[in-house]
Design an enzyme around this catalytic site. Structure first.
Site, PDB file in Angstrom:
ATOM      1  N   LYS A  54       0.844  -1.206   0.000  1.00 57.50           N
ATOM      2  CA  LYS A  54       0.000   0.000   0.000  1.00 57.50           C
ATOM      3  C   LYS A  54       0.870   1.244   0.000  1.00 57.50           C
ATOM      4  CE  LYS A  54      -3.860  -2.363   2.166  1.00 57.50           C
ATOM      5  NZ  LYS A  54      -4.620  -2.734   3.356  1.00 57.50           N
ATOM      6  N   GLN A  98      -4.383  -0.974   9.573  1.00 57.34           N
ATOM      7  CA  GLN A  98      -4.388  -2.323   9.007  1.00 57.34           C
ATOM      8  C   GLN A  98      -5.057  -3.307   9.971  1.00 57.34           C
ATOM      9  OE1 GLN A  98      -3.323  -3.148   5.869  1.00 57.34           O
ATOM     10  NE2 GLN A  98      -4.088  -5.204   6.257  1.00 57.34           N
ATOM     11  N   ASP A 121     -10.769   3.436   4.085  1.00 59.19           N
ATOM     12  CA  ASP A 121     -11.159   2.019   4.064  1.00 59.19           C
ATOM     13  C   ASP A 121     -12.688   1.888   4.020  1.00 59.19           C
ATOM     14  OD1 ASP A 121      -9.469  -0.085   3.785  1.00 59.19           O
ATOM     15  OD2 ASP A 121      -9.066  -0.378   5.926  1.00 59.19           O
TER      16      ASP A 121
END
Ligand code: NAP
Length: 286
Positions: A54, A98, A121
């Site tokens: 990422k 994460q 997200d």
């Protein structure tokens, strides 16, 4: 094999190129590159690989990667403090914590602490609510990637029967909202669904997001259907999806492989969401 193979890497490259173009236009207006903050807690090897990719993708698109790596013993309060700082930072447009987090940390509380304007997200209740109401907002990356692929493949959605196997907040539920918003008729299946194979056979677009290797067989697929396999399962045979690719490809019109299908789209859509968040913030829209 009858089905056309949907090339996730090619679709991902197309999105990344588009994002890089948007970044080049936006950075002078912002006076800085858009910034994506990643927060990684603990030593999970797969999470380290995902975050590394990422960050690499962020920099390749011309954006700034801001990274926080915290030990596995980090307390909930400490993590909340990091998220709070990133919420306030004017250089940060998107925040990605994460998952999964270590057991001692309450995942829902951390997600809830993220400023919805920086929720790249798309997992906060605000983002989920906006999506459920068909209003603009930040959409979870994997479902957004599925829609991007379908659009790129020219798959018609209006009036289509879209069946999703799996109802997680990460994939199944947001995807159902996206299909509904695109005028498809969405059916969401789960572990208590009766006659699952029969429901799947109705699908013009069949999405598997279960986490069960090769569960969806060719006999569950309507001839000519588009099959999207979100599953990533590590087996003795290597990475396999939730669809039995060989038998499904005999019947489907188009199908995504694993790997090389949905997987590459997820990071691309994260980059897209970061630019989107930066644009919305600079326009004062969120
Ligand atoms: P999850 O949170 O574990 O949800 C799995 C869903 O599948 C649940 O809704 C569950 O039903 C349903 N299910 C389980 N067994 C079933 C069965 N026998 N019949 C019908 N439904 C069943 O998983 P997730 O996070 O959505 O992920 C799903 C898969 O996608 C995993 O393989 C994951 O690794 C992969 N994934 C890939 C990407 C990517 O970038 N490609 C991103 C995210 C996830 P209940 O709700 O009834 O328990």
């Amino acid at each position: 094999m009858a089905a056309r193979i949907i090339d996730g890497k090619a679709h991902s490259a197309r999105v990344r190129e588009r994002v890089a173009g948007e970044v080049a236009e936006l950075a002078p207006a912002l006076g800085r590159p858009p910034g994506l903050a990643t927060v990684l807690v603990g030593e999970d090897p797969a999470s380290h690989v995902y975050v590394r990719n990422k960050r690499k993708g962020t920099e390749e698109a011309g954006m700034r990667s801001i990274h926080h790596e915290l030990p596995a013993e980090t307390s909930q309060e400490e993590l909340l403090a990091v998220v709070g700082e990133l919420n306030e930072s004017p250089d940060v447009d998107g925040i990605l914590v994460q998952l999964p987090l270590p057991d001692a940390i309450e995942q829902d509380a951390i997600i809830a602490a993220i400023d919805p304007a920086k929720d790249v997200d798309g997992l906060t209740a605000t983002s989920a609510g906006l999506l459920a109401q068909g209003r603009p907002g930040l959409v979870p990356c994997t479902p957004a990637g599925v829609m991007e692929m379908l659009a790129g493949e020219g798959v018609g959605l209006a009036g289509a029967d879209a069946v999703i196997v799996g109802r997680s907040i990460l994939v199944g539920r947001p995807l159902a909202a996206l299909f509904t918003n695109a005028n498809a008729t969405a059916t969401v299946c789960h572990s208590r669904t009766r006659d699952l194979a029969e429901v799947c056979r109705r699908a013009d677009i069949l999405v598997a997001a279960v986490g069960s290797p090769r569960m969806v067989e060719g006999s569950w697929v309507k001839p000519g259907a588009t099959v999207i396999d979100v599953g990533i399962n590590r087996t003795d045979d290597g990475l396999v999806g939730d669809v039995d690719f060989e038998s499904a490809a005999e019947v489907a019109g188009a199908i995504t492989p694993v790997p090389g299908g949905v997987g590459p789209m997820t990071i691309a859509m994260l980059l897209q969401n970061t630019v989107r968040a930066a644009k919305l913030a600079s326009a004062g829209a969120v």
